[in-house]
Scaffold this motif. Structure first.
Motif, PDB file in Angstrom:
ATOM      1  N   GLU A  58       0.839  -1.202   0.000  1.00  0.00           N
ATOM      2  CA  GLU A  58       0.000   0.000   0.000  1.00  0.00           C
ATOM      3  C   GLU A  58       0.869   1.245   0.000  1.00  0.00           C
ATOM      4  O   GLU A  58       1.986   1.217   0.491  1.00  0.00           O
ATOM      5  CB  GLU A  58      -0.981  -0.027   1.177  1.00  0.00           C
ATOM      6  N   ALA A  59       0.454   2.287  -0.585  1.00  0.00           N
ATOM      7  CA  ALA A  59      -0.857   2.551  -1.125  1.00  0.00           C
ATOM      8  C   ALA A  59      -0.814   2.744  -2.636  1.00  0.00           C
ATOM      9  O   ALA A  59      -1.711   2.293  -3.339  1.00  0.00           O
ATOM     10  CB  ALA A  59      -1.464   3.787  -0.465  1.00  0.00           C
ATOM     11  N   LYS A  80       0.137  -4.541   4.018  1.00  0.00           N
ATOM     12  CA  LYS A  80      -0.268  -3.403   4.842  1.00  0.00           C
ATOM     13  C   LYS A  80       0.939  -2.841   5.569  1.00  0.00           C
ATOM     14  O   LYS A  80       1.767  -3.583   6.077  1.00  0.00           O
ATOM     15  CB  LYS A  80      -1.323  -3.838   5.855  1.00  0.00           C
ATOM     16  N   LYS A  81       0.975  -1.516   5.637  1.00  0.00           N
ATOM     17  CA  LYS A  81       2.079  -0.862   6.336  1.00  0.00           C
ATOM     18  C   LYS A  81       1.810  -0.737   7.828  1.00  0.00           C
ATOM     19  O   LYS A  81       2.727  -0.491   8.596  1.00  0.00           O
ATOM     20  CB  LYS A  81       2.341   0.521   5.731  1.00  0.00           C
ATOM     21  N   HIS A  82       0.576  -0.901   8.202  1.00  0.00           N
ATOM     22  CA  HIS A  82       0.218  -0.820   9.619  1.00  0.00           C
ATOM     23  C   HIS A  82      -0.644  -2.034   9.963  1.00  0.00           C
ATOM     24  O   HIS A  82      -1.678  -2.254   9.346  1.00  0.00           O
ATOM     25  CB  HIS A  82      -0.558   0.476   9.925  1.00  0.00           C
ATOM     26  N   LYS A  83      -0.193  -2.803  10.915  1.00  0.00           N
ATOM     27  CA  LYS A  83      -0.945  -3.976  11.345  1.00  0.00           C
ATOM     28  C   LYS A  83      -2.204  -3.514  12.085  1.00  0.00           C
ATOM     29  O   LYS A  83      -2.152  -2.628  12.926  1.00  0.00           O
ATOM     30  CB  LYS A  83      -0.080  -4.830  12.275  1.00  0.00           C
ATOM     31  N   ASN A  84      -3.336  -4.128  11.739  1.00  0.00           N
ATOM     32  CA  ASN A  84      -4.555  -3.782  12.463  1.00  0.00           C
ATOM     33  C   ASN A  84      -4.935  -4.919  13.411  1.00  0.00           C
ATOM     34  O   ASN A  84      -4.357  -6.003  13.371  1.00  0.00           O
ATOM     35  CB  ASN A  84      -5.700  -3.415  11.506  1.00  0.00           C
ATOM     36  N   THR A  93       5.829 -10.897   7.556  1.00  0.00           N
ATOM     37  CA  THR A  93       6.260  -9.504   7.661  1.00  0.00           C
ATOM     38  C   THR A  93       7.665  -9.300   7.103  1.00  0.00           C
ATOM     39  O   THR A  93       8.461 -10.237   7.008  1.00  0.00           O
ATOM     40  CB  THR A  93       6.262  -9.013   9.124  1.00  0.00           C
ATOM     41  N   VAL A 107       5.888  -4.167   6.988  1.00  0.00           N
ATOM     42  CA  VAL A 107       4.747  -4.463   6.124  1.00  0.00           C
ATOM     43  C   VAL A 107       4.316  -5.902   6.354  1.00  0.00           C
ATOM     44  O   VAL A 107       5.133  -6.772   6.658  1.00  0.00           O
ATOM     45  CB  VAL A 107       5.053  -4.189   4.641  1.00  0.00           C
ATOM     46  N   SER A 108       3.013  -6.142   6.212  1.00  0.00           N
ATOM     47  CA  SER A 108       2.452  -7.443   6.574  1.00  0.00           C
ATOM     48  C   SER A 108       1.432  -7.929   5.566  1.00  0.00           C
ATOM     49  O   SER A 108       0.668  -7.136   5.012  1.00  0.00           O
ATOM     50  CB  SER A 108       1.747  -7.351   7.931  1.00  0.00           C
ATOM     51  N   ILE A 109       1.411  -9.235   5.395  1.00  0.00           N
ATOM     52  CA  ILE A 109       0.371  -9.927   4.631  1.00  0.00           C
ATOM     53  C   ILE A 109      -0.063 -11.122   5.466  1.00  0.00           C
ATOM     54  O   ILE A 109       0.779 -11.838   6.021  1.00  0.00           O
ATOM     55  CB  ILE A 109       0.881 -10.404   3.257  1.00  0.00           C
TER      56      ILE A 109
END
Length: 193
Positions: A58-59, A80-84, A93, A107-109
């Protein structure tokens, strides 16, 4: 890609220090017709290698990646750059340094979206030092999946990103390759597609 090069010359702004601002069509406001054409070019280039997923970060990589995925008829995943708080298990990561933001992000998937039998095309907006692509390579390797190639919308050929990826044995396809910025103007070298 001539259409992309023309758009860069028309609407891109060289900000010095190797920075090209393309926020009017790629990194902030998105020209969906241009992104759709970009997606088709990437899909045509990689149509015969069995791509099962398109991955980006992202983004600004999302727009070209989603159109490449659509043209290939496969899912698109973005790191994602921010883990939710909903990302709680099986997270893949990597650390990625952003030259333009001058910050390192994790970053995470979610691992459930990448499998060992996946053949992945990475798509991103820019290739400069190669750190975003390198981080995505690490995540895909953690999943045991295969990277078929990296599709880049705009490459800064005067920086080290391509060499980093090629040393890792990953094919790179750039649609616009910038040789240099000269007198606040973009000078292109021959693109890959």
């Amino acid at each position: 890609m001539k259409l992309l090069e023309e758009r860069i010359l028309k609407d891109g702004n060289v900000l010095g220090e190797g920075i090209l601002k393309v926020d009017s069509f790629l990194t902030h406001q998105v020209d969906f017709e241009l992104m759709q054409e970009i997606g088709k070019v990437f899909a045509e280039k990689y149509k015969d290698v069995g791509i099962t997923k398109v991955v980006t970060i992202e983004a600004s990589g999302i727009a070209p990646a989603i159109y490449a995925a659509q043209a290939l008829n496969v899912p698109m995943i973005f790191a994602k750059k921010h883990k939710n708080i909903t990302m709680t298990e099986g997270i893949l990561t990597a650390e990625v340094y952003s030259f333009t933001k001058q910050v390192t992000s994790t970053v995470s998937i979610a691992g459930k979206f990448l499998q060992e039998d996946d053949v992945v095309l990475i798509v991103d907006d820019f290739l400069a030092n190669g750190q975003a692509a390198k981080g995505l390579l690490e995540i895909i390797q953690q999943a045991g999946a295969t990277v078929a190639g990296v599709g880049i919308v705009i490459e800064k050929s005067f920086q080290t990103g391509r060499a980093l990826l090629e040393e890792a044995g990953v094919p790179v396809t750039s649609l616009a390759r910038i040789q240099e910025f000269k007198d606040n103007t973009v000078v292109f070298t021959e693109a890959d597609a």
